[in-house]
Design an enzyme around this catalytic site. Sequence first.
Site, mmCIF file in Angstrom:
data_model
loop_
_atom_site.group_PDB
_atom_site.id
_atom_site.type_symbol
_atom_site.label_atom_id
_atom_site.label_comp_id
_atom_site.label_asym_id
_atom_site.label_seq_id
_atom_site.Cartn_x
_atom_site.Cartn_y
_atom_site.Cartn_z
ATOM 1 N N LYS A 125 0.805 -1.233 0.000
ATOM 2 C CA LYS A 125 0.000 0.000 0.000
ATOM 3 C C LYS A 125 0.838 1.283 0.000
ATOM 4 C CE LYS A 125 -3.955 -2.120 2.269
ATOM 5 N NZ LYS A 125 -4.839 -2.159 3.430
ATOM 6 N N ASP A 163 -9.646 2.555 2.990
ATOM 7 C CA ASP A 163 -9.628 1.850 4.291
ATOM 8 C C ASP A 163 -10.200 2.711 5.423
ATOM 9 O OD1 ASP A 163 -8.558 -0.592 3.508
ATOM 10 O OD2 ASP A 163 -6.483 0.058 3.770
HETATM 11 P P1 NDP Z 1 1.203 -3.861 9.915
HETATM 12 O O1 NDP Z 1 2.188 -4.956 9.743
HETATM 13 O O2 NDP Z 1 1.406 -2.574 9.217
HETATM 14 O O3 NDP Z 1 1.080 -3.529 11.489
HETATM 15 C C1 NDP Z 1 0.991 -4.559 12.444
HETATM 16 C C2 NDP Z 1 0.635 -3.953 13.792
HETATM 17 O O4 NDP Z 1 0.482 -5.025 14.733
HETATM 18 C C3 NDP Z 1 1.727 -3.045 14.354
HETATM 19 O O5 NDP Z 1 1.118 -2.031 15.118
HETATM 20 C C4 NDP Z 1 2.526 -4.013 15.248
HETATM 21 O O6 NDP Z 1 3.234 -3.364 16.291
HETATM 22 C C5 NDP Z 1 1.398 -4.821 15.825
HETATM 23 N N1 NDP Z 1 1.844 -6.132 16.320
HETATM 24 C C6 NDP Z 1 2.227 -7.184 15.589
HETATM 25 N N2 NDP Z 1 2.546 -8.222 16.395
HETATM 26 C C7 NDP Z 1 2.354 -7.785 17.676
HETATM 27 C C8 NDP Z 1 2.509 -8.380 18.956
HETATM 28 N N3 NDP Z 1 2.923 -9.631 19.089
HETATM 29 N N4 NDP Z 1 2.206 -7.640 20.048
HETATM 30 C C9 NDP Z 1 1.759 -6.363 19.920
HETATM 31 N N5 NDP Z 1 1.590 -5.743 18.733
HETATM 32 C C10 NDP Z 1 1.886 -6.438 17.615
HETATM 33 O O7 NDP Z 1 -0.191 -4.507 9.535
HETATM 34 P P2 NDP Z 1 -1.566 -3.741 9.156
HETATM 35 O O8 NDP Z 1 -1.652 -2.490 9.940
HETATM 36 O O9 NDP Z 1 -1.712 -3.684 7.704
HETATM 37 O O10 NDP Z 1 -2.636 -4.785 9.693
HETATM 38 C C11 NDP Z 1 -2.962 -4.817 11.073
HETATM 39 C C12 NDP Z 1 -4.249 -5.604 11.253
HETATM 40 O O11 NDP Z 1 -5.314 -4.950 10.579
HETATM 41 C C13 NDP Z 1 -4.160 -7.016 10.698
HETATM 42 O O12 NDP Z 1 -4.693 -7.892 11.650
HETATM 43 C C14 NDP Z 1 -5.030 -6.987 9.456
HETATM 44 O O13 NDP Z 1 -5.684 -8.211 9.257
HETATM 45 C C15 NDP Z 1 -6.035 -5.899 9.815
HETATM 46 N N6 NDP Z 1 -6.617 -5.229 8.626
HETATM 47 C C16 NDP Z 1 -7.939 -5.378 8.360
HETATM 48 C C17 NDP Z 1 -8.518 -4.765 7.273
HETATM 49 C C18 NDP Z 1 -9.981 -4.939 7.004
HETATM 50 O O14 NDP Z 1 -10.461 -4.486 5.962
HETATM 51 N N7 NDP Z 1 -10.723 -5.556 7.889
HETATM 52 C C19 NDP Z 1 -7.738 -3.906 6.359
HETATM 53 C C20 NDP Z 1 -6.336 -3.810 6.735
HETATM 54 C C21 NDP Z 1 -5.809 -4.461 7.821
HETATM 55 P P3 NDP Z 1 4.747 -2.836 16.047
HETATM 56 O O15 NDP Z 1 4.612 -1.511 15.366
HETATM 57 O O16 NDP Z 1 5.307 -2.755 17.408
HETATM 58 O O17 NDP Z 1 5.413 -3.858 15.170
#
Ligand code: NDP
Length: 304
Positions: free
Chosen positions: A81, A117
Amino acid sequence: MSEVYTLQSIPDLDRSTPLYGVIGYPVAHSLSPAMQQAAFDSCDLPARYVRLEIEPDELREGIQQLRQMPFAGWNCTIPHKLELAHLVDNLGESAQILGGVNTVLNRQGALTGFNTDGLGWANAIRDDFGLEIRDLRILILGAGGAGQAIATQAAFENCKNLVLVNRTPRKAEELAESIWTQFQVESRHPGRPRPEAVEWDPDLLEEKLRHVDLVVNATSIGLKQDDPSVLPAEILHPGLHVYDTIYKPTRLMKAARTAGARCSNGLSMLLHQGALSFEIWTGNKAPLQEMKTALLHAANSQNQ
Ligand code: NDP
């Protein structure tokens, strides 16, 4: 599940029908094809919507290929994206505000990028809970792509209060700061508090949750079946609305129900962002009910 095309097999696609698709890596489990194909079919618009697996280092070449094929538009999912925003010719207002691009419109080879989004999430909150963003105090867990889009949309719609929490605190702090500057909240909405970034600390979270109306999980905790609930049921309460962006059953949804909170999951965000993409491509009003039925059907098949 429909076939997945790659850079090597894209040229084999039948060019007699307008093409649409979703690009990503991986993309095999995307539910968008079922939902979008149902929309085109129910509006009697000839179109074929396919999955396109494009690796990160192939993105530039992939976009060139789509530009030259009869692809009238496409969606974009993880991990392209942000990069895609640099590869299109123009950015619509939504992409300028939210940063990344999840929807591309191809007009005779000229590409415009949009981001549906943020508004898709806000429409999901309105639809699922009957609530307006401007009336809500919101806590968002996660400051990745989804967390950023949701937090920015919430601020754009002038939510009452915004609390950002992220495992890596720096990202939440930077997001809070950039929202404050971007929307000039201080001058445009006097009295609205500054978005606040807080540490991921259980006691602090419990305290913060007492003063919010809506909590959003925008982390990837819950994507794996054995993931724990991102928040324990003990710190949730019946006055809360809990929205999990993950669109399959999660332990957070279970915890929310146990606590007596209202809850909903990311299927509605997926539906509404997809409906907005469809409207950008076709100019038609999206057939929401048909899209929802197809989406639920595809999601149920995947969860079995
Ligand atoms: P990113 O990889 O950009 O971000 C992941 C996020 O999750 C970060 O804030 C990361 O924290 C956090 N994270 C990952 N693992 C852990 C952990 N073990 N403990 C705490 N925090 C954690 O992914 P996206 O933002 O694109 O996606 C995030 C969620 O949103 C996903 O579950 C995805 O399925 C959902 N989503 C849903 C959509 C929909 O249309 N329903 C559209 C887009 C996304 P850190 O910064 O510290 O790594």
